[in-house]
Design an enzyme around this catalytic site. Structure first.
Site, PDB file in Angstrom:
ATOM      1  N   LEU A 152       0.822  -1.213   0.000  1.00  9.87           N
ATOM      2  CA  LEU A 152       0.000   0.000   0.000  1.00  9.87           C
ATOM      3  C   LEU A 152       0.855   1.261   0.000  1.00  9.87           C
ATOM      4  CD1 LEU A 152      -2.854  -0.937   2.517  1.00  9.87           C
ATOM      5  CD2 LEU A 152      -2.946  -0.931   0.029  1.00  9.87           C
ATOM      6  N   LYS A 199       1.006  -3.046   9.074  1.00  7.68           N
ATOM      7  CA  LYS A 199       2.085  -2.054   9.091  1.00  7.68           C
ATOM      8  C   LYS A 199       3.356  -2.728   9.595  1.00  7.68           C
ATOM      9  CE  LYS A 199      -0.229   2.407   9.454  1.00  7.68           C
ATOM     10  NZ  LYS A 199      -0.195   3.709  10.137  1.00  7.68           N
ATOM     11  N   GLY A 214       9.847   1.271   7.130  1.00  8.11           N
ATOM     12  CA  GLY A 214       9.051   0.081   6.893  1.00  8.11           C
ATOM     13  C   GLY A 214       8.020   0.340   5.822  1.00  8.11           C
ATOM     14  N   ASP A 274      -1.789  14.929  13.612  1.00  9.62           N
ATOM     15  CA  ASP A 274      -1.482  14.942  12.176  1.00  9.62           C
ATOM     16  C   ASP A 274      -2.760  14.825  11.345  1.00  9.62           C
ATOM     17  OD1 ASP A 274       0.187  15.183   9.997  1.00  9.62           O
ATOM     18  OD2 ASP A 274       0.644  13.047   9.888  1.00  9.62           O
TER      19      ASP A 274
END
Length: 679
Positions: free
Chosen positions: A42, A67, A49, A165
């Site tokens: 993705l 993730k 990473g 964020d």
């Protein structure tokens, strides 16, 4: 496809079955943690990473996000900081995942010297992608965005978390319901009076980040509100705050009106002005303050009928709706409403115009006001996978991914016992007919028997080499059947010894049900078939085919004449049990259907789906009668109360819902979703 997990691999996608990556030669990992199949890349996190799309093989290949933290940074401090932020994201998701507009955390683990975080996949587009397709938004759309997102910010701030964020890329519009989902909590930090960050570690994005966060690492709830205001400006104008910030610093916030293409109302401009104040003391200090300026005053009593869907209402229905509305914040008091009922409102019957309630998540969008959510039971800490109700309707058992079983007293709706012993997900539970014993099956490959009254384990049946996916107990109390791999084992419930093993399926048996007369067993499998077994001869009498994907749930009608089956192909198929012939196909769900149950009176079939809905099918008229939806999370299990007047549903959000059910009369017809009759 299978994805290479080497964070430096230039072309990670490989054909399924490949052992070594064709691009970099790294040995491919078929399943992370023996569960997650990584199928696509993705995003690349630029030296820290990657983020992958994966399939959860334990949940019908349901999509999820993996993730990976594989930091390629120099220096002990930088590495420590990367690990700290990654772990922090997992903690935040675990803490906040009960909110339907925040992705749930599924797992956090280390494998092959890398850290992995597995979370819910949100199917949809982020607002940056949306903006690229449409250029700008209108004022009313921005107001809708704020009304949808501000309660989420209120929730996370109440939990002591600041996102830090917020920007269009971190807000996804979920495809299935249009709700906005806030993602990427990797930048979150625990709320404190002042959060000091080491120089060079300020978190946020230029243009969206308020001055206090950029200069000193300070972050408050009002800091998130500034970022939300900058996001609104970007969507309204099409101009990136990042570019304006590079050119003008924070000077752009005083002249934001110059950049928008369509004028906005004075009231809305004042809201945006206050969101974008440079000095955080002058900004809105909480999400509630913004909502107060955006939300109109409560409507007068005279407009109450517009809150009710199109139907003829009984006095009891009006009473239920009035009481439920009266309990909502900002509405006129319950006392005034009830006095109005006493004055004669309850004796009226309305024929009302159609009103769309789908935008209000606190109102059930059912086809009848008589069907409503009566109670929500909360005690599990992970997804509810299975539920069962005792024959006397006094007890409910729920099995969960938290490895526990809860025994609920249905008179008080409280947990009587928490049964602990399984070391992995509890996938199936079943009561004995007398309600004295509960059987449970787990991914830990064991079947356990429990004394209901004492809340203690009394036996573990045999040694299993495969996870136990399904259980059923015959009405005569003699046989316990268990699905283990592609086989079905029959157990003598009195002696607790194995009787025999039924073989015939070629893939996992995910559903077992035994007929009321204890003579027939029906099984549904991932091999896309349903098998009908004669329990006297222990032989297959019929194999039913027609499903195009894995069969997940089966049910037998109370009179023993009909089988219902469903699964990943999103259809429900009805079969004549005696002849094995197909009767009808029911369509309407938009996600995998994982649970079925017949109302004890045989008039209604209920289906629960990963699309977040429960559907009630009228078996007299061959039509959909009602759709129940209170929460967007997946429905994982459903069961009717033996009295037929209520329905219990388990959800992925850890809750168990109790629905009060209206049964249609002979002449009533539902909302007009017809069956497609098979040949």
């Amino acid at each position: 496809m299978i994805c290479c997990l080497n964070p430096d691999c230039p072309s990670p996608l490989n054909v399924e079955g490949t052992k070594y990556c064709l691009a970099c030669g790294t040995e491919l990992t078929s399943l992370l943690r023996n569960r997650y199949r990584v199928v696509n890349l993705l995003s690349d996190e630029g030296g820290f990473g990657r983020t992958y799309l994966a399939e959860d093989v334990d949940k019908l290949n349901d999509q999820c996000v993996v993730k990976q933290l594989a930091p390629r940074v120099q220096g002990t401090w930088a590495l420590k900081k990367a690990v700290e932020l990654f772990k922090e994201e997992a903690i935040r998701l675990q803490q906040l995942g009960e909110n339907a507009q925040i992705p749930q955390l599924f797992a956090y683990f280390e494998q092959d010297n890398n850290l992995y975080l597995v979370q819910e996949f949100i199917d949809g587009q982020n607002l940056s992608q949306e903006l690229n397709q449409r250029l700008t938004y209108q004022e009313h759309e921005i107001q809708e965005l704020l009304l949808d997102l501000l309660p989420v910010l209120k929730f996370i701030h109440q939990q002591g978390v600041i996102h830090r964020d917020i920007k269009p890329q971190n807000i996804i519009r979920r495809k299935k319901d249009g709700r906005l989902v806030l993602i990427d909590f990797g930048a979150s930090k625990q709320l404190s009076v002042t959060v000091q960050a080491q120089k060079g570690t300020t978190i946020g994005s230029q243009g969206y980040t308020p001055i206090e966060q950029l200069q000193g690492g300070e972050a408050y709830p009002t800091s998130d509100l500034y970022s939300l205001g900058a996001t609104c400006f970007h969507l309204l104008s099409g101009f990136s705050p990042s570019q304006l910030w590079i050119q003008n610093g924070y000077g752009w916030v005083a002249s934001w009106r110059e950049h928008i293409k369509h004028p906005v109302s004075k009231k809305f401009a004042q809201v945006l002005d206050r969101l974008l104040k440079i000095d955080f003391h002058e900004r809105y200090q909480s999400a509630d303050e913004v909502l107060a300026d955006l939300t109109p005053q409560p409507p007068p009593l005279s407009v109450f009928p517009t809150l009710i869907s199109q139907t003829h209402l009984t006095q009891s229905s009006i009473l239920k709706l009035l009481v439920r509305q009266a309990q909502k914040p900002g509405f006129v008091s319950a006392l005034v409403l009830l006095l109005a009922i006493g004055a004669g409102i309850a004796s009226l019957q309305f024929r009302l115009g159609k009103t769309d309630l789908s935008a209000n998540p606190t109102i059930n969008t059912n086809s009848r006001a008589d069907n409503y959510l009566a109670k929500t039971l909360k005690d599990h800490t992970e997804e509810v996978n299975t539920i069962a109700i005792s024959a006397d309707a006094t007890k409910l058992a729920s099995g969960s991914s938290d490895n526990t079983i809860k025994l609920w007293n249905l008179d008080t709706n409280e947990v009587k016992h928490t049964l602990k012993g399984h070391s992995d997900f509890v996938w199936s539970v079943a009561f004995s007919p007398d309600g004295k014993i509960l059987a449970s099956g787990s991914r830990d490959k064991t079947i356990r028997l429990w004394n209901i009254q004492q809340g203690k384990q009394i036996a573990t049946l045999g040694e299993a080499s495969l996870p136990v996916t399904s259980l059923a107990i015959s009405n005569d109390g003699k046989i316990l059947a268990s699905g283990q791999g592609n086989r079905i084992k029959l157990w003598n419930l009195q002696t607790k010894k194995a009787i025999t093993t039924l073989e015939g399926h070629t893939n996992i048996v995910n559903s077992i049900v035994i007929s009321a007369d204890s003579k027939t067993l029906v099984s549904g499998s991932w091999d896309k078939t349903i098998k009908v077994w004669n329990l006297s001869t222990r032989k297959v009498s019929k194999t039913l085919t027609g499903h195009t994907k894995e069969v997940v749930s089966t049910a037998i009608s109370p009179n023993g004449e009909m089988i219902a089956s469903t699964g990943v192909d999103k259809t429900i198929r009805l079969w004549n049990l005696e002849t094995g012939k197909a009767i009808a196909i029911l369509e309407g769900h938009t996600g995998a259907i994982v649970s079925l149950d017949f109302n004890p009176n045989g008039k209604t079939l209920a289906s629960g789906s990963y699309d977040g809905t429960i559907k009630l099918w009228n078996l007299r008229t061959n039509q959909l009668n009602t759709t129940l939806k209170q929460d967007p999370s997946k429905v994982t299990a459903i069961r009717f109360n033996p009295n037929g007047k209520s329905l219990f549903s388990g959800r992925a959000n850890y809750d168990i819902e109790i629905w009060r059910i209206f049964e249609p009369s002979q002449n009533e017809i539902g909302q007009g979703v017809k069956l497609n009759l098979s040949n």
